[in-house]
Motif scaffolding. Sequence first.
Motif, PDB file in Angstrom:
ATOM      1  N   VAL A   1       0.755  -1.314   0.034  1.00 10.06           N
ATOM      2  CA  VAL A   1       0.004   0.040  -0.065  1.00 10.06           C
ATOM      3  C   VAL A   1       0.977   1.138  -0.015  1.00 10.06           C
ATOM      4  O   VAL A   1       0.628   2.094  -0.542  1.00 10.06           O
ATOM      5  N   PHE A   2       1.946   1.281   0.926  1.00 11.52           N
ATOM      6  CA  PHE A   2       2.935   2.351   0.920  1.00 11.52           C
ATOM      7  C   PHE A   2       3.383   2.658  -0.413  1.00 11.52           C
ATOM      8  O   PHE A   2       3.394   3.738  -1.108  1.00 11.52           O
TER       9      PHE A   2
ATOM     10  N   ARG B   1       3.779   5.871  -5.659  1.00  8.11           N
ATOM     11  CA  ARG B   1       3.799   5.758  -7.034  1.00  8.11           C
ATOM     12  C   ARG B   1       2.762   6.658  -7.659  1.00  8.11           C
ATOM     13  O   ARG B   1       2.947   7.363  -8.574  1.00  8.11           O
ATOM     14  N   ASP B   2       1.723   6.641  -6.882  1.00  9.71           N
ATOM     15  CA  ASP B   2       0.625   7.551  -7.259  1.00  9.71           C
ATOM     16  C   ASP B   2       0.903   8.883  -7.060  1.00  9.71           C
ATOM     17  O   ASP B   2       0.496   9.703  -8.000  1.00  9.71           O
TER      18      ASP B   2
ATOM     19  N   ASN C   1       7.027  -7.104  -7.668  1.00  6.00           N
ATOM     20  CA  ASN C   1       7.944  -8.207  -7.065  1.00  6.00           C
ATOM     21  C   ASN C   1       7.788  -8.255  -5.606  1.00  6.00           C
ATOM     22  O   ASN C   1       8.740  -8.488  -4.902  1.00  6.00           O
ATOM     23  N   SER C   2       6.733  -7.554  -5.203  1.00  5.59           N
ATOM     24  CA  SER C   2       6.800  -7.197  -3.514  1.00  5.59           C
ATOM     25  C   SER C   2       6.364  -8.422  -2.589  1.00  5.59           C
ATOM     26  O   SER C   2       6.240  -8.486  -1.602  1.00  5.59           O
ATOM     27  N   SER C   3       6.008  -9.811  -3.395  1.00  2.00           N
ATOM     28  CA  SER C   3       5.960 -10.873  -2.471  1.00  2.00           C
ATOM     29  C   SER C   3       7.132 -11.375  -2.026  1.00  2.00           C
ATOM     30  O   SER C   3       7.148 -12.119  -0.931  1.00  2.00           O
TER      31      SER C   3
ATOM     32  N   LYS D   1      10.242  -0.377   1.983  1.00  2.98           N
ATOM     33  CA  LYS D   1      10.352   1.075   2.318  1.00  2.98           C
ATOM     34  C   LYS D   1      11.672   1.745   1.904  1.00  2.98           C
ATOM     35  O   LYS D   1      11.596   2.822   1.592  1.00  2.98           O
ATOM     36  N   ALA D   2      12.670   1.183   2.395  1.00  3.96           N
ATOM     37  CA  ALA D   2      13.941   1.556   2.155  1.00  3.96           C
ATOM     38  C   ALA D   2      14.263   1.961   0.752  1.00  3.96           C
ATOM     39  O   ALA D   2      14.826   3.012   0.120  1.00  3.96           O
TER      40      ALA D   2
END
Length: 88
Positions: free
Chosen positions: A5-6, A11-12, A46-48, A55-56
């Motif tokens: 979500v972050f 990105r938005d 690829n955040s899985s 975050k970093a």
Amino acid sequence: MNDKVFLKQLRDQLADIQATTHDTLEPSAKRKIEEAIEDLDLIIENSSSEEVNYKAKALEILGRVLSYLPSIMRLIKLISEYSDNLPL
């Protein structure tokens, strides 16, 4: 807030900056924003994987973009100079 979500919110926000400043930014700054959006899209896809601190990584991307936006850099410099002059 979870990392995905972050990352999507970041990105938005960059997409909003890109849309609202497209007529006023230098070409190099436009390209950096485009690259950052592309990088964030790849990270989101690829955040899985648990191996990366997303975050970093997102903050690193944001830092690269901010360095190309002169007004933001002037503001950061002004704040930095002000805070350096504050008594401890």
